[in-house]
Design a protein around this motif. Sequence first.
Motif, short mmCIF file in Angstrom:
data_model
loop_
_atom_site.label_atom_id
_atom_site.label_comp_id
_atom_site.label_asym_id
_atom_site.label_seq_id
_atom_site.Cartn_x
_atom_site.Cartn_y
_atom_site.Cartn_z
N HIS A 68 -28.32 -11.66 19.44
CA HIS A 68 -28.70 -10.44 20.14
C HIS A 68 -28.22 -9.21 19.38
N GLU A 69 -27.31 -9.44 18.43
CA GLU A 69 -26.78 -8.34 17.63
C GLU A 69 -26.45 -8.86 16.24
N LEU A 70 -26.92 -8.12 15.22
CA LEU A 70 -26.62 -8.43 13.83
C LEU A 70 -25.88 -7.25 13.24
N VAL A 71 -24.69 -7.53 12.70
CA VAL A 71 -23.87 -6.52 12.05
C VAL A 71 -23.74 -6.90 10.58
N ILE A 72 -24.06 -5.96 9.70
CA ILE A 72 -23.93 -6.19 8.26
C ILE A 72 -22.89 -5.21 7.73
N ILE A 73 -21.91 -5.74 7.02
CA ILE A 73 -20.89 -4.92 6.35
C ILE A 73 -21.02 -5.21 4.87
N SER A 74 -21.37 -4.19 4.09
CA SER A 74 -21.65 -4.40 2.68
C SER A 74 -21.22 -3.21 1.84
N LYS A 75 -20.74 -3.50 0.68
CA LYS A 75 -20.51 -2.44 -0.29
C LYS A 75 -21.88 -1.87 -0.64
N CYS A 76 -21.97 -0.56 -0.76
CA CYS A 76 -23.22 0.08 -1.15
C CYS A 76 -23.35 -0.02 -2.66
N VAL A 77 -24.33 -0.76 -3.12
CA VAL A 77 -24.53 -0.98 -4.55
C VAL A 77 -25.88 -0.36 -4.93
N THR A 118 -30.30 -6.06 18.02
CA THR A 118 -29.88 -4.78 17.45
C THR A 118 -29.30 -5.04 16.06
N LEU A 119 -29.48 -4.07 15.20
CA LEU A 119 -29.00 -4.17 13.83
C LEU A 119 -28.12 -2.97 13.54
N ALA A 142 -36.83 -0.69 6.48
CA ALA A 142 -37.78 -1.76 6.16
C ALA A 142 -37.27 -3.10 6.69
N ASN A 143 -35.98 -3.37 6.53
CA ASN A 143 -35.40 -4.61 7.07
C ASN A 143 -35.56 -4.67 8.58
N SER A 144 -35.41 -3.54 9.24
CA SER A 144 -35.54 -3.50 10.69
C SER A 144 -36.94 -3.91 11.14
N VAL A 145 -37.95 -3.41 10.45
CA VAL A 145 -39.33 -3.77 10.78
C VAL A 145 -39.55 -5.26 10.48
N ASN A 146 -39.10 -5.70 9.32
CA ASN A 146 -39.34 -7.08 8.91
C ASN A 146 -38.60 -8.09 9.76
N LEU A 147 -37.47 -7.72 10.33
CA LEU A 147 -36.68 -8.64 11.14
C LEU A 147 -36.92 -8.47 12.64
N GLY A 151 -33.01 -0.84 18.22
CA GLY A 151 -31.74 -0.15 18.44
C GLY A 151 -30.85 -0.14 17.21
N ASN A 152 -31.42 0.21 16.07
CA ASN A 152 -30.69 0.12 14.80
C ASN A 152 -29.77 1.31 14.56
N LYS A 153 -28.63 1.01 13.94
CA LYS A 153 -27.68 2.05 13.57
C LYS A 153 -27.24 1.80 12.13
N MET A 154 -26.93 2.89 11.44
CA MET A 154 -26.50 2.77 10.06
C MET A 154 -25.35 3.73 9.82
N TYR A 155 -24.36 3.26 9.07
CA TYR A 155 -23.15 4.04 8.82
C TYR A 155 -22.79 3.99 7.34
N PHE A 156 -22.19 5.06 6.86
CA PHE A 156 -21.61 5.09 5.52
C PHE A 156 -20.13 5.39 5.68
N HIS A 157 -19.29 4.57 5.05
CA HIS A 157 -17.84 4.70 5.19
C HIS A 157 -17.19 4.87 3.83
#
Length: 167
Positions: A68-77, A118-119, A142-147, A151-157
Amino acid sequence: MMKIIIHDLNQQEFMALYDNQNTDVTVISDNGTIRKCIGCFGCWIKTPGKCVIKDGYHNMGELLSKCHELVIISKCVYGSYSPFVCNIVDRSLPYLLPYFVIKNGETHHRFRYDNKFTLSVHFYGNDITKAEKETAQALVAANSVNLNSIGNKMYFHNSLQAIKEVI
């Protein structure tokens, strides 16, 4: 339904960020065994819904179908995910069907499962440029549409500690 966290952190970094012992959470991290998608489409033809590569990541489509919820934590490359997270996204192809549909004037794969989740994507790194942020935003959209996510959220840390406050 469960929550899935995909991350590229080492175990110590992740445990410092996320200490929730909830059993409805599946954590996907790099154990050193993931192989790259070979583009064989076996997940569509030979073993529908499952990757033919048996390395512990063959069931990504099924996992996504139950979350019901997908959280991705990734280095921005360069405005994208880290190599490990990219591999996980690629290996999630079994979530989709090989057939196409037109959405908003674009061609996309049909969904194998009738699941919406949610992503939230957390990119971290020092000095992420404006161009990298714009590229990452387009990628996540694009990933949101394809998956089929909602209720998508995006953060830069700038630091890993900043992620802890949000997840």
